[in-house]
Write an enzyme that holds these catalytic residues in place. Structure first.
Site, mmCIF file in Angstrom:
data_model
loop_
_atom_site.group_PDB
_atom_site.id
_atom_site.type_symbol
_atom_site.label_atom_id
_atom_site.label_comp_id
_atom_site.label_asym_id
_atom_site.label_seq_id
_atom_site.Cartn_x
_atom_site.Cartn_y
_atom_site.Cartn_z
ATOM 1 N N ASP A 271 0.859 -1.174 0.000
ATOM 2 C CA ASP A 271 0.000 0.000 0.000
ATOM 3 C C ASP A 271 0.904 1.237 0.000
ATOM 4 O O ASP A 271 2.064 1.157 0.415
ATOM 5 C CB ASP A 271 -0.872 -0.034 1.261
ATOM 6 C CG ASP A 271 -1.682 1.234 1.432
ATOM 7 O OD1 ASP A 271 -2.324 1.647 0.468
ATOM 8 O OD2 ASP A 271 -1.643 1.796 2.542
ATOM 9 N N ASP B 271 -1.428 -0.989 6.218
ATOM 10 C CA ASP B 271 -1.644 -0.531 7.591
ATOM 11 C C ASP B 271 -3.021 0.034 7.859
ATOM 12 O O ASP B 271 -3.323 0.418 8.976
ATOM 13 C CB ASP B 271 -0.597 0.523 7.963
ATOM 14 C CG ASP B 271 -0.861 1.863 7.279
ATOM 15 O OD1 ASP B 271 -1.469 1.857 6.193
ATOM 16 O OD2 ASP B 271 -0.461 2.898 7.834
ATOM 17 N N ASP C 71 -7.047 -1.978 4.024
ATOM 18 C CA ASP C 71 -6.062 -2.986 3.626
ATOM 19 C C ASP C 71 -6.404 -4.374 4.159
ATOM 20 O O ASP C 71 -5.800 -5.365 3.737
ATOM 21 C CB ASP C 71 -4.664 -2.592 4.139
ATOM 22 C CG ASP C 71 -4.133 -1.331 3.479
ATOM 23 O OD1 ASP C 71 -4.471 -1.102 2.305
ATOM 24 O OD2 ASP C 71 -3.393 -0.577 4.136
#
Length: 641
Positions: free
Chosen positions: A330, A523, A527
């Protein structure tokens, strides 16, 4: 009764028989030695060997066999035959049964001690907890035991003291040593509004903080629980060893019977001699070390990881890591700092910022926080917004001063035209790795807000390390393609998948899995599906509880470099399990032919007691191999161009 006590009982009652064996070559015979051996061995069998016999019988009733089956059968055969031989005037070997039990227990004592040493990471973590806290009660500061601290308490921490529980600073500032929890060696500066972690050490300032998580909810308690679960987990490779044991034990018993028949029937040996060979085969083949190969390596590997701020949740992760081909990351908060700042405002600055702040006031999105921070700095007041509506992955709309206003990305512009000047400015800003937010009123763009979330200082090094290991690196983000590619170019990412809606991240991970196993690093709440879908989910410890719960590996530091360390530690732990399995089997493979008397003609043989000693050392070698995992190098150096 503990293993240690059983060992000492077996040793004490075996020593007189050992003395008798030493004196025998000198012609010194103890009167009634056979009866003495019988009494001593009976005590050893009744007390020290009883758990082996009980375990073997319990498995037999379930139509199974286990490692204790071989120990129980081998020693029972030697003991029962010696009773028969004592009454028929033949040679006895009570000492073989007693010595085998002693040596097997010796191996288990070594195992237990090394297992305790390997698992002491949990005890050390528990010992880190503060014992008391200085809490504000009825307007006064009083010291109370840790278990009396409740959520919402205001707690004072002086220099050198441990922080009692997790919370947020309300007054004062300091630097805090968080190394015992996160593995970060450098002290971290903390000020009002910053979170603090229970059991970390305050360095040089005094501050007050509000307790947010107490008892089992604190980060330290959760770490302890994760490490415990990991150390007691079952790696899939253990299923193979369990199946091998199921086949191996009956095969050894059959081989032992064949050994006896060959020596007694075909080679004309005495019953006693043939029985010694048969019992030796049973004892040397006992695969006790096989059962230690996986759990001891898991204990050491997960314990070492906890000290480094890397939490491996279970044994399954270790096997999956071994075949990972692609690492997907990410962007926000993982590759970047996760603290976006407004860098440019295009249009009437006050009007654009006021409209944006009005719509983003109730949002917790990082970009919304950046806009609100900028409005606060510029003293721009947010107006009241009504009919608020959030459009997933696009932006927000609402009524401000009876006008329909919106703030969002280019996906919001399907029915809105943007003039060429703003279009050119947008492209320029995006090429500078800035996220562009459109602000509009009544279906007309009134301005742009450029927000930048800079890459972490360590991201470039972390990605270079992953690529040096032959891993493909991919950025998966909901941000604009140009912004994503600019960030990717800066840190060295191989591939970019941008403009991804939160709900679609898991689908992209699944598509990447067609080319091999995938690890996903993230995080945020959005996600969590991707972390679950990936073969290995790696959650950054600074993220949300949902993300951390979804990850198979949790990195306590918000440092992307720990991804490579986590993968390397997992690989080394799994490879150590395989090495342990090799050592567990090699003793059996080499020892069984010797124990069966295959090399008796050249003077090479193995008595039951020596077979027991060899078996004890096989277990010791496996545990030692696991403990040496603590010395393995985990942190590779990668030169950056």
């Amino acid at each position: 009764m503990t293993i240690t006590k059983r060992f000492w009982i077996a040793l004490v009652f075996s020593i007189p028989m050992l003395i008798g064996m030493i004196l025998m070559p000198f012609g010194i015979m103890v009167p009634g030695s056979e009866w003495i051996q019988f009494v001593l061995t009976t005590i050893v069998m009744a007390v020290a060997a009883r758990p082996f016999i009980q375990s073997a019988w319990a498995s037999f009733k379930k139509h199974h066999s286990n490692m204790d089956t071989l120990v129980a059968i081998g020693t029972a055969v030697a003991y029962v035959y010696s009773i028969y031989a004592m009454f028929t005037g033949q040679a006895v070997f009570f000492e073989s049964a007693a010595f085998v039990i002693t040596f097997v227990l010796l191996g288990q004592v070594f195992e237990e001690r090394m297992r305790n040493n390997a698992s002491n990471a949990i005890e050390k973590l528990v010992d880190l907890q503060a014992k008391e806290a200085e809490v504000m009660r009825d307007g006064k500061l009083v010291k109370i035991p840790l278990d009396q601290v409740v959520e919402g308490d205001l707690i004072r921490v002086k220099p050198g003291q441990k922080i009692a529980v997790d919370g947020v600073i309300t007054e004062g500032s300091s630097t805090v040593d968080e190394s015992m929890v996160t593995g970060e060696s450098m002290p971290v500066t903390k000020k009002t509004g910053d979170k603090v972690i229970g059991s970390t050490i305050n360095s040089n300032g005094t501050f007050m903080f509000k307790a947010e998580k107490v008892g089992s909810d604190t980060m330290l308690s959760q770490i302890v629980e994760l490490v415990k679960k990991a150390q007691n987990s079952h790696a899939p490779i253990q299923n193979l060893t369990d199946k091998v044991s199921e086949i191996f034990v009956p095969a050894v018993l059959i081989l032992s019977i064949l050994t006896f028949l060959v020596w007694y029937v075909f080679l004309g040996a005495t019953i006693a001699k043939a029985l010694i060979f048969a019992v030796s085969v049973v004892v040397i083949a006992c695969p006790c070390a096989l059962g230690l190969a996986t759990p001891t390596a898991l204990m050491v590997g997960t314990g070492r990881g906890a000290k480094m701020g890397i939490l491996i949740k279970n044994g399954e992760v270790l096997e999956e890591v071994n075949d990972v081909k692609t690492v997907v990351m990410d962007k926000t908060g993982t590759i970047t700092n996760g603290k976006p700042e407004v860098t440019d405002i295009i249009g009437n600055e006050k009007q654009v910022l006021s409209i944006a702040a009005s719509l983003e006031e109730s949002s917790e999105h990082p970009l919304a926080t950046a806009i609100m921070d900028k409005a606060k700095v510029e003293n721009v007041q947010a107006n009241t917004a009504t009919d608020f509506s959030a459009v997933e992955g696009k932006g927000v709309t609402a009524l401000v001063d009876n006008q329909k206003a919106f703030v969002g990305n280019d996906k919001m512009l399907s029915d809105v035209k943007i003039d060429s000047e703003l279009q050119d400015k947008m492209v320029q800003l995006q090429n500078e790795a800035k996220t562009v937010v459109f602000v509009g009123v009544d279906d007309k763009i009134i301005g742009l807000i450029a927000i930048q979330d800079a890459p972490k200082a360590t991201s470039k090094e972390a990605i270079a390390t992953l690529k040096a290991r032959g891993l493909r690196t991919v950025m998966l983000t909901g941000d604009n393609q140009r912004v994503a590619e600019a960030i990717a170019k800066e840190v060295g990412i191989d591939e970019v998948i941008a403009d991804v809606l939160p709900g679609d991240k898991a689908d992209h991970v699944q598509a990447l899995q067609k080319d091999g196993k995938v690890a996903f690093v993230g995080d945020g709440i959005n996600d969590a599906p991707a972390l679950t879908m990936a073969d290995v989910g790696i959650a950054m410890g600074s993220g949300t509880d949902i993300a951390i719960e979804s990850g198979g590996i949790v990195l306590m530091k918000n440092d992307l470099r720990d991804v490579a360390k986590a993968l390397e530690l997992s690989r080394k732990t799994f490879n150590r399990i395989k090495l342990n399995l090799f050592w567990a089997f090699i003793y059996n493979v080499l020892g069984i032919p010797v124990a069966a008397g295959l090399f008796f003609a050249v003077g090479l043989s193995l008595s039951p007691e020596l077979a027991g000693l060899a078996m004890a050392f096989s277990s010791l070698s496996v545990v030692t191999s696991s403990v040496l995992l603590n010395k393995s190098k985990i942190e590779p150096k990668v030169a950056l161009n």
